[in-house]
Design a protein around this motif. Structure first.
Motif, PDB file in Angstrom:
ATOM      1  N   PRO A 172     -16.281  37.641 -34.074  1.00 38.60           N
ATOM      2  CA  PRO A 172     -16.170  37.655 -32.610  1.00 38.60           C
ATOM      3  C   PRO A 172     -16.155  39.056 -31.997  1.00 38.60           C
ATOM      4  O   PRO A 172     -16.394  39.209 -30.797  1.00 38.60           O
ATOM      5  CB  PRO A 172     -14.854  36.915 -32.334  1.00 38.60           C
ATOM      6  CG  PRO A 172     -14.129  36.884 -33.619  1.00 38.60           C
ATOM      7  CD  PRO A 172     -15.138  37.010 -34.717  1.00 38.60           C
ATOM      8  N   ARG A 173     -15.929  40.069 -32.812  1.00 34.97           N
ATOM      9  CA  ARG A 173     -15.952  41.444 -32.295  1.00 34.97           C
ATOM     10  C   ARG A 173     -17.369  41.995 -32.186  1.00 34.97           C
ATOM     11  O   ARG A 173     -17.574  43.067 -31.615  1.00 34.97           O
ATOM     12  CB  ARG A 173     -15.121  42.351 -33.198  1.00 34.97           C
ATOM     13  CG  ARG A 173     -13.648  41.971 -33.231  1.00 34.97           C
ATOM     14  CD  ARG A 173     -12.905  42.778 -34.259  1.00 34.97           C
ATOM     15  NE  ARG A 173     -13.345  42.362 -35.594  1.00 34.97           N
ATOM     16  CZ  ARG A 173     -13.046  42.992 -36.708  1.00 34.97           C
ATOM     17  NH1 ARG A 173     -12.309  44.094 -36.679  1.00 34.97           N
ATOM     18  NH2 ARG A 173     -13.467  42.545 -37.875  1.00 34.97           N
ATOM     19  N   VAL A 174     -18.343  41.279 -32.713  1.00 31.05           N
ATOM     20  CA  VAL A 174     -19.729  41.752 -32.723  1.00 31.05           C
ATOM     21  C   VAL A 174     -20.495  41.098 -31.575  1.00 31.05           C
ATOM     22  O   VAL A 174     -20.456  39.887 -31.401  1.00 31.05           O
ATOM     23  CB  VAL A 174     -20.413  41.429 -34.068  1.00 31.05           C
ATOM     24  CG1 VAL A 174     -21.883  41.802 -34.037  1.00 31.05           C
ATOM     25  CG2 VAL A 174     -19.697  42.153 -35.202  1.00 31.05           C
ATOM     26  N   ARG A 175     -21.186  41.932 -30.815  1.00 31.09           N
ATOM     27  CA  ARG A 175     -22.022  41.431 -29.730  1.00 31.09           C
ATOM     28  C   ARG A 175     -23.455  41.919 -29.990  1.00 31.09           C
ATOM     29  O   ARG A 175     -23.698  43.121 -30.085  1.00 31.09           O
ATOM     30  CB  ARG A 175     -21.519  41.924 -28.386  1.00 31.09           C
ATOM     31  CG  ARG A 175     -22.300  41.354 -27.220  1.00 31.09           C
ATOM     32  CD  ARG A 175     -21.642  41.638 -25.902  1.00 31.09           C
ATOM     33  NE  ARG A 175     -21.553  43.063 -25.650  1.00 31.09           N
ATOM     34  CZ  ARG A 175     -21.252  43.584 -24.464  1.00 31.09           C
ATOM     35  NH1 ARG A 175     -20.979  42.808 -23.447  1.00 31.09           N
ATOM     36  NH2 ARG A 175     -21.198  44.884 -24.311  1.00 31.09           N
ATOM     37  N   LEU A 176     -24.362  40.976 -30.129  1.00 34.15           N
ATOM     38  CA  LEU A 176     -25.771  41.316 -30.346  1.00 34.15           C
ATOM     39  C   LEU A 176     -26.448  41.494 -28.997  1.00 34.15           C
ATOM     40  O   LEU A 176     -26.413  40.601 -28.151  1.00 34.15           O
ATOM     41  CB  LEU A 176     -26.464  40.214 -31.145  1.00 34.15           C
ATOM     42  CG  LEU A 176     -25.873  39.918 -32.524  1.00 34.15           C
ATOM     43  CD1 LEU A 176     -26.642  38.786 -33.196  1.00 34.15           C
ATOM     44  CD2 LEU A 176     -25.889  41.153 -33.402  1.00 34.15           C
ATOM     45  N   LEU A 228     -16.503  46.713 -39.816  1.00 34.95           N
ATOM     46  CA  LEU A 228     -15.498  45.783 -39.296  1.00 34.95           C
ATOM     47  C   LEU A 228     -14.156  45.890 -40.016  1.00 34.95           C
ATOM     48  O   LEU A 228     -13.170  45.316 -39.569  1.00 34.95           O
ATOM     49  CB  LEU A 228     -16.030  44.349 -39.364  1.00 34.95           C
ATOM     50  CG  LEU A 228     -17.151  44.040 -38.374  1.00 34.95           C
ATOM     51  CD1 LEU A 228     -17.816  42.717 -38.705  1.00 34.95           C
ATOM     52  CD2 LEU A 228     -16.635  44.073 -36.946  1.00 34.95           C
ATOM     53  N   GLN A 229     -14.091  46.633 -41.104  1.00 36.52           N
ATOM     54  CA  GLN A 229     -12.824  46.875 -41.793  1.00 36.52           C
ATOM     55  C   GLN A 229     -11.979  47.908 -41.053  1.00 36.52           C
ATOM     56  O   GLN A 229     -10.804  48.082 -41.353  1.00 36.52           O
ATOM     57  CB  GLN A 229     -13.069  47.319 -43.235  1.00 36.52           C
ATOM     58  CG  GLN A 229     -13.671  46.239 -44.098  1.00 36.52           C
ATOM     59  CD  GLN A 229     -14.019  46.732 -45.495  1.00 36.52           C
ATOM     60  OE1 GLN A 229     -13.808  47.888 -45.847  1.00 36.52           O
ATOM     61  NE2 GLN A 229     -14.574  45.839 -46.299  1.00 36.52           N
ATOM     62  N   ARG A 252     -12.737  52.256 -31.345  1.00 33.77           N
ATOM     63  CA  ARG A 252     -12.437  50.886 -30.929  1.00 33.77           C
ATOM     64  C   ARG A 252     -13.687  50.186 -30.384  1.00 33.77           C
ATOM     65  O   ARG A 252     -13.941  49.046 -30.692  1.00 33.77           O
ATOM     66  CB  ARG A 252     -11.339  50.886 -29.858  1.00 33.77           C
ATOM     67  CG  ARG A 252      -9.994  51.376 -30.372  1.00 33.77           C
ATOM     68  CD  ARG A 252      -8.988  51.466 -29.235  1.00 33.77           C
ATOM     69  NE  ARG A 252      -9.508  52.166 -28.070  1.00 33.77           N
ATOM     70  CZ  ARG A 252      -9.377  53.471 -27.835  1.00 33.77           C
ATOM     71  NH1 ARG A 252      -8.730  54.224 -28.670  1.00 33.77           N
ATOM     72  NH2 ARG A 252      -9.883  54.023 -26.744  1.00 33.77           N
ATOM     73  N   ARG A 253     -14.429  50.888 -29.538  1.00 35.02           N
ATOM     74  CA  ARG A 253     -15.648  50.344 -28.930  1.00 35.02           C
ATOM     75  C   ARG A 253     -16.840  51.131 -29.471  1.00 35.02           C
ATOM     76  O   ARG A 253     -16.909  52.345 -29.291  1.00 35.02           O
ATOM     77  CB  ARG A 253     -15.568  50.449 -27.411  1.00 35.02           C
ATOM     78  CG  ARG A 253     -14.432  49.618 -26.812  1.00 35.02           C
ATOM     79  CD  ARG A 253     -14.228  49.891 -25.319  1.00 35.02           C
ATOM     80  NE  ARG A 253     -14.249  51.310 -24.962  1.00 35.02           N
ATOM     81  CZ  ARG A 253     -13.188  52.123 -24.998  1.00 35.02           C
ATOM     82  NH1 ARG A 253     -12.018  51.682 -25.397  1.00 35.02           N
ATOM     83  NH2 ARG A 253     -13.297  53.386 -24.650  1.00 35.02           N
TER      84      ARG A 253
END
Length: 188
Positions: free
Chosen positions: A68-72, A33-34, A16-17
């Protein structure tokens, strides 16, 4: 990229994380992301190089970076993990061969301990690439592979080495989570 992403994400029971570094944004991200991920933190040490290359990425890869689930995290992976914070279900260290001091600092016992401290104690899995294995695990490359495995084993109680073509080191706190058992991986 699709095959590699699905393999990497299946190495954790429920990723999940995810924390990742080492070029995940170049093809793997869109396929990662799939999976049922809630967030993927990408540690990118060189913001300027990334911004220079970003316009040349495939449209699908640029779109994945906007998910939105991606944080750079424009930061050194060592610093990003050592800073502390919430835990990860999967830590992906897909860096290149540790053939320079800059690259080698991501394959030390201290770095693996910092990564281990951020792993979920029940189901967390750390996956590190073993880039020298694509050539051969003999002579000096065997010594380097053994050194990487030994450093990882100092940081986590369970560690496995997957031979080429995967050429990965898989480690964790639990043998049920960090496994290379084909049946367990197929079930995931």
């Amino acid at each position: 990229a699709a095959q590699q992403a699905h393999l990497l994400l299946s190495l954790a029971p429920l990723p999940r994380r995810v924390f990742a570094t080492g070029g995940v944004e170049l093809g793997l991200l869109r396929f990662a992301l799939q999976h049922p991920v809630e967030r993927i933190d990408l540690a990118i040490p060189d913001r300027r190089a990334f911004e220079l290359a970003r316009p040349f990425l495939a449209d699908e890869d640029r779109a994945a970076l906007e998910d939105p689930r991606v944080r750079l995290l424009f930061d050194d992976p060592r610093r990003a993990l050592a800073r502390g914070g919430e835990t990860y279900d999967l830590v992906l260290l897909l860096e290149r061969e540790p053939d320079t001091l800059l690259a080698a600092r991501l394959s030390t016992v201290e770095f693996f301990r910092a990564a281990a401290a951020r792993l979920d104690r029940e189901d967390g899995v750390l996956v590190a690439s073993l880039p020298v294995a694509s050539a051969a695990l003999a002579g000096e490359t065997a010594g380097l592979g053994a050194s990487l495995w030994g450093a990882l084993r100092e940081a986590l109680p369970v560690a496995h080495a997957a031979p080429p073509p995967a050429a990965l080191l898989v480690a964790g706190w639990s043998a049920q989570a960090a496994t290379l058992d084909p049946g367990a991986l197929a079930a995931r």
